[in-house]
Design a protein around this motif. Structure first.
Motif, short mmCIF file in Angstrom:
data_model
loop_
_atom_site.label_atom_id
_atom_site.label_comp_id
_atom_site.label_asym_id
_atom_site.label_seq_id
_atom_site.Cartn_x
_atom_site.Cartn_y
_atom_site.Cartn_z
N HIS A 26 0.82 -1.14 -0.12
CA HIS A 26 -0.08 0.11 0.04
C HIS A 26 0.96 1.10 0.08
N PRO A 27 1.26 1.82 -1.14
CA PRO A 27 2.16 2.98 -1.32
C PRO A 27 1.86 4.14 -0.67
N GLN A 28 0.40 4.42 -0.24
CA GLN A 28 -0.10 5.40 0.09
C GLN A 28 0.30 5.49 1.84
N ARG A 29 0.48 4.24 2.38
CA ARG A 29 0.52 4.25 3.73
C ARG A 29 1.99 3.77 4.09
N ILE A 30 3.03 4.24 3.61
CA ILE A 30 4.68 3.95 3.79
C ILE A 30 4.80 4.57 5.17
N ARG A 31 5.37 3.96 6.03
CA ARG A 31 5.75 4.48 7.51
C ARG A 31 7.08 3.92 7.53
#
Length: 198
Positions: A26-31
């Motif tokens: 999930h690229p939008q949720r990179i932590r």
């Protein structure tokens, strides 16, 4: 649950190599794995800003930081309150040109003694149709600066009386509170301008 620990330099290097080769689900949720404080520090350094806390080395003498008071002085607090009375009358009152019609001296009283006396005095003055009264609190006993964890201000009555004058039952009859002119006591007294009786 295992506690998170800081990576050693060789582990950090290995982690970065793995992270570069991985594809996020999930690229939008990179932590990031780095703690927030560290990442914030890196962001500050990346932007070219210096950190807010000055650099300090172990063994270096601590720089003396003068104490500061986050609460403004009483005179400043009262000056920032909205003007509810006629501006010309307020200017005359502030310069000591208006004479108080009655006065009460709370000097030397405790808070529990002074509060009911103040309420009685102000409500009676309002009932009698008086407009300007003087409340004398004194400046407080002189003592060395209090550097405790909860510092106490000098002149407890002097700081408490303006609060009482804004609270019920006095708030309903008090129109304006101001520090008295020197001829009427200066910082150790207050002008209390009362509303007109109905």
């Amino acid at each position: 649950m295992a506690r998170r620990r800081t990576l050693r330099p060789d582990e950090e290097e290995l982690w970065q190599a793995v992270a570069r080769s991985a594809q996020p689900l999930h690229p939008q949720r990179i932590r990031s794995h780095t703690p927030k404080a560290e990442s914030a520090q890196h962001m500050v350094e990346a932007k070219g800003h210096s950190p807010a806390i000055p650099h300090f080395r172990v063994g270096e003498k601590a720089r003396h930081v003068p104490g500061h008071d986050i609460l403004p002085a009483l005179r400043d607090q009262l000056a920032t309150q909205p003007l509810r009375m006629d501006a010309k009358s307020f200017a005359r009152m502030s310069r000591g040109k208006l004479s108080p019609e009655a006065r009460i001296d709370l000097h030397g009283m405790t808070l529990t003694e002074a509060h009911p006396e103040l309420i009685r005095f102000v409500l009676n003055a309002h009932a009698d149709g008086l407009r300007l009264v003087l409340v004398i609190t004194g400046k407080g006993s002189r003592r060395p600066d209090d550097h405790g964890p909860i510092p106490q201000r000098q002149g407890v009555l002097r700081h408490q009386v303006p609060l009482w004058l804004r609270m019920p039952p006095l708030g309903a009859v008090v129109l304006q509170v101001a520090v008295a002119h020197l001829r009427h006591g200066g910082d150790g007294a207050y002008y209390v301008y009362l509303r007109r009786g109905r």
